[in-house]
Design a protein around this motif. Structure first.
Motif, PDB file in Angstrom:
ATOM      1  N   HIS A 170       0.792  -1.221   0.000  1.00 25.78           N
ATOM      2  CA  HIS A 170       0.000   0.000   0.000  1.00 25.78           C
ATOM      3  C   HIS A 170       0.825   1.272   0.000  1.00 25.78           C
ATOM      4  O   HIS A 170       0.367   2.299  -0.481  1.00 25.78           O
ATOM      5  N   ILE A 204       1.359   1.889  -3.617  1.00 25.65           N
ATOM      6  CA  ILE A 204       0.138   2.396  -4.256  1.00 25.65           C
ATOM      7  C   ILE A 204      -0.093   3.864  -3.871  1.00 25.65           C
ATOM      8  O   ILE A 204      -0.400   4.703  -4.712  1.00 25.65           O
ATOM      9  N   ARG A 242     -10.738   3.781  -2.049  1.00 27.47           N
ATOM     10  CA  ARG A 242     -10.295   2.923  -0.940  1.00 27.47           C
ATOM     11  C   ARG A 242     -10.762   3.600   0.349  1.00 27.47           C
ATOM     12  O   ARG A 242     -10.074   4.467   0.887  1.00 27.47           O
ATOM     13  N   ARG A 271     -15.664   1.429  -2.265  1.00 25.60           N
ATOM     14  CA  ARG A 271     -15.428   0.063  -1.787  1.00 25.60           C
ATOM     15  C   ARG A 271     -15.599   0.026  -0.277  1.00 25.60           C
ATOM     16  O   ARG A 271     -15.110   0.914   0.428  1.00 25.60           O
ATOM     17  N   ASP A 302     -11.765  -2.235   3.457  1.00 26.01           N
ATOM     18  CA  ASP A 302     -10.966  -3.454   3.268  1.00 26.01           C
ATOM     19  C   ASP A 302      -9.892  -3.450   4.355  1.00 26.01           C
ATOM     20  O   ASP A 302      -8.743  -3.129   4.108  1.00 26.01           O
ATOM     21  N   LYS A 316      -3.362  -3.738   5.074  1.00 25.00           N
ATOM     22  CA  LYS A 316      -4.022  -2.435   5.237  1.00 25.00           C
ATOM     23  C   LYS A 316      -4.160  -2.125   6.711  1.00 25.00           C
ATOM     24  O   LYS A 316      -5.199  -2.280   7.318  1.00 25.00           O
ATOM     25  N   ARG A 354      -9.716 -10.477   6.987  1.00 24.93           N
ATOM     26  CA  ARG A 354      -9.651  -9.202   6.266  1.00 24.93           C
ATOM     27  C   ARG A 354     -10.848  -9.041   5.335  1.00 24.93           C
ATOM     28  O   ARG A 354     -11.601  -9.980   5.108  1.00 24.93           O
ATOM     29  N   ASN A 369      -3.921  -6.808  -7.804  1.00 24.92           N
ATOM     30  CA  ASN A 369      -2.856  -6.874  -6.788  1.00 24.92           C
ATOM     31  C   ASN A 369      -3.052  -8.119  -5.926  1.00 24.92           C
ATOM     32  O   ASN A 369      -2.145  -8.924  -5.739  1.00 24.92           O
ATOM     33  N   ARG A 397       2.368  -9.807  -1.458  1.00 25.30           N
ATOM     34  CA  ARG A 397       2.543  -8.569  -2.226  1.00 25.30           C
ATOM     35  C   ARG A 397       3.401  -7.537  -1.509  1.00 25.30           C
ATOM     36  O   ARG A 397       3.828  -6.558  -2.108  1.00 25.30           O
TER      37      ARG A 397
END
Ligand code: PEP
Ligand code: MG
Length: 585
Positions: free
Chosen positions: A208, A211, A315, A351, A354, A359, A376, A472, A483
């Motif tokens: 993240h 991102i 997000r 969304r 998450d 996260k 999660r 991802n 990841r």
């Protein structure tokens, strides 16, 4: 990919009087762009003494920092306790004991007394805890003596909670951050204080922080081994977020060369700007809905500026990061409404939270040994229905102008979707009973980001209004590659035929059911991916605002009919090397 490669080229070492050596480090390019600026090295551990003092004007700040740290810790412990099953009373007992210490008002007052004497919050904590510890260790009572160990434990917690608050974000202005790793909250705070680029030792390409760096248009290189040990504070560095090269103490020749590159990039950016008002349509007329991923309200202005036709992914966890807690229904609703209004009449895809795995949100520490496979996304929401319902109600309330879509993360089977839809229906009924207006036909879609969801895409399509493929996580779960882990980042490969086949299966299922299918994972912005994704029948692409124009340029140059034919051939190739070789031609 290059994580282990440290290049020290002697012939580049500048032979000036100070004998400052130019050095080269190689990492993984995780956010494009080039920056030349001074380094701010963030050392992982700050030595804390019990004697550090502050000026009298700074005392209220220290009191506030400590009070905030207590609050954070309270939340953190409560969140952990909620996640411990009742079948584990031992763990609950330990945490309850810790929580008792944390809530002890006498302890808090005594620490504050030290702060009023001029000590920093950290020093005050150490002083008071040491005092208490000596008292407990000298006790005749065995239980009290054992509590001394608990005190140490809580002290460590409170010091680390304080550390979160004491990072000197403001000194980051115009600096390149060199850190072992950064949390998403640290990243946002440093960025908002003016940091211009990021180099980390840890981190995976789809983590993240990577991102966020792309979304903030901040050049970043990750997985740079020993960067904090090699680069010195205040040293001049060049960060090349395209190639992953980090150059410290560059000589004049290198500075001129990279300055030149920066100017060329700027010119290209201005040229692309002319496309902002043009549609994203292939040369043979296939329309692609080109949207933007956003984390913050400011991103929406950038999305509008580059002519994004909507928001493909909000997000919503970033709300929790902003507020350091989960905001209530009204606050959430206001935020969603603001986004919807700013992008109107285009659609926005919100969304559901998450939460979990990589996260991290404050107050929700991870106690799982394997969080990516753990508690999660939708799993978390379905077990915390109050929290889930608050968000659903907030989204519904914000949907009056009918341009909001709601999306569920990490769906891995149909039952999770059925349960979620039931909860959404319950919320709709509640709002109707309360005579509150909302979009009764709000589209409800799901993220396809687990292999099981891709394989069940036909069944899931029966229940969904749209799909959005999270490449991802889909890559992470299909290839069993974390990841966030730089040790396996060379294996994190969204062009692996296994991943591409799952995307193609999902796109085909969506086409059969005639529902939109998009990609909102990082693959959507990859320069080599556009033709194969469009060729598979993907109808929406969502990328960070900074990439929208580049992607539009590619779409407008390609032909759908050719891409479709080529895709069928590409999907028969055995590895990503061969696929990429053709795509990059
Ligand atoms: C994804 O997994 O591709 C995605 C878009 O979601 P996130 O990166 O937020 O997990
Ligand atoms: Mg995901």
């Amino acid at each position: 990919m290059f994580a282990d490669l440290k290049i020290e080229l002697p012939f580049f070492k500048e032979k000036n009087s100070a004998m400052i050596a130019t050095g080269f480090l190689k990492g993984i390019p995780s956010s494009p762009g080039i920056v030349i600026s001074k380094a701010l090295v963030i050392q992982p551990e700050i030595f804390i003494s019990s004697n550090d003092k502050v000026s009298s004007e700074a005392i209220p700040i220290e009191i506030e920092r400590l009070s905030q740290a207590w609050k954070d810790l309270n939340l953190e412990f409560k969140a952990v306790m909620e996640r411990i099953p009742e079948s584990n009373p031992g763990a609950v007992n330990i945490l309850e004991t810790n929580l008792l210490i944390i809530k002890d008002e006498y302890l808090q007052k005594s620490i504050n007394t030290f702060i009023y004497e001029g000590y920093t919050a950290e020093s005050a904590v150490i002083r008071e805890f040491e005092k208490q510890k000596v008292y407990l260790l000298n006790s005749r009572d065995k239980i009290l003596r054992e509590r001394a160990t608990e005190l140490d434990h809580v002290k460590t917690h409170i010091l680390s909670a304080l550390k979160q608050r004491c990072l000197q974000y403001s000194i980051a202005k115009d600096r390149v951050l060199i850190a072992q790793s950064l949390t998403t909250t640290d990243f946002v705070n440093y960025k908002e204080s003016g940091a211009v680029a990021v180099v980390t030792e840890a981190g995976g390409i789809a983590s993240h922080v990577s991102i966020l760096a792309r979304s903030f248009e901040t050049p970043a290189v990750i997985g740079v081994k020993d960067a904090t040990g090699i680069i010195k504070n205040d040293e001049l560095v060049i960060i090349d977020g395209f190639t992953g090269l980090v150059i410290y103490n560059p000589n004049k020749e290198l500075i001129d060369k990279y300055q030149d590159k920066i100017e060329k990039i700027e010119k290209h950016r201005i040229a692309l700007g002319k496309l902002a008002k043009e549609p994203a349509i292939t040369a043979d007329g296939r329309k692609i809905h080109l949207m933007a991923n956003v984390d913050r309200l400011d991103d929406i202005d950038s999305a509008n500026l580059v002519g994004a036709e909507g928001i493909g992914l909000v997000r919503s966890e970033s709300l929790i990061i902003n507020y350091s807690t989960i905001p209530g229904e009204e606050l959430q609703s206001k935020w969603y409404r603001e986004i919807a209004d700013r992008i109107y009449p285009n659609p926005v895809t919100i969304r559901a939270f998450d939460i979990g795995s990589d996260k991290y949100v404050e107050g929700m520490p991870n106690i799982e040994s394997n969080p990516a496979l753990g508690f999660r996304g939708i799993r978390y929401l379905l077990s915390r229905t109050e929290l889930f319902k608050t968000q659903i109600r907030a989204v519904l309330k914000a949907s009056v102008n009918k341009n909001i879509r709601f999306m569920l993360p990490m769906i891995s089977d149909t039952s999770e979707l059925v349960k979620s839809l039931q909860i959404i229906d319950d919320c709709k009924k509640e709002l109707s009973d309360e005579q509150i207006d909302f979009d009764a036909k709000i589209p409800i879609g799901i993220m396809i980001e687990t292999p099981s969801a891709a394989m069940m895409a036909d069944e899931l399509a029966e229940l969904s209004d749209f799909f959005s493929i999270g490449t991802n996580d889909l890559t992470q779960y299909t290839l069993a590659v974390d990841r966030t882990n730089e040790l396996v980042s060379d294996r994190f490969d969204s062009f692996n035929p296994a991943v591409l086949k799952l995307i193609a299966m999902t796109a085909a299922a969506a086409a059969r059911k005639k529902i939109p299918v998009g990609i909102c994972g990082e693959l959507a912005g990859h320069s080599a991916a556009t033709t194969i994704l469009v060729g598979m029948g993907i109808t929406e692409l969502s990328v960070v605002p900074a990439m929208v124009l580049e992607l539009k340029n590619r779409i407008r140059k390609m032909k759908y009919s050719t891409a479709k034919k080529n895709t069928l051939k590409l999907l028969k190739l055995p590895d990503s090397y061969q696929i990429l070789k053709i795509l990059e031609q």
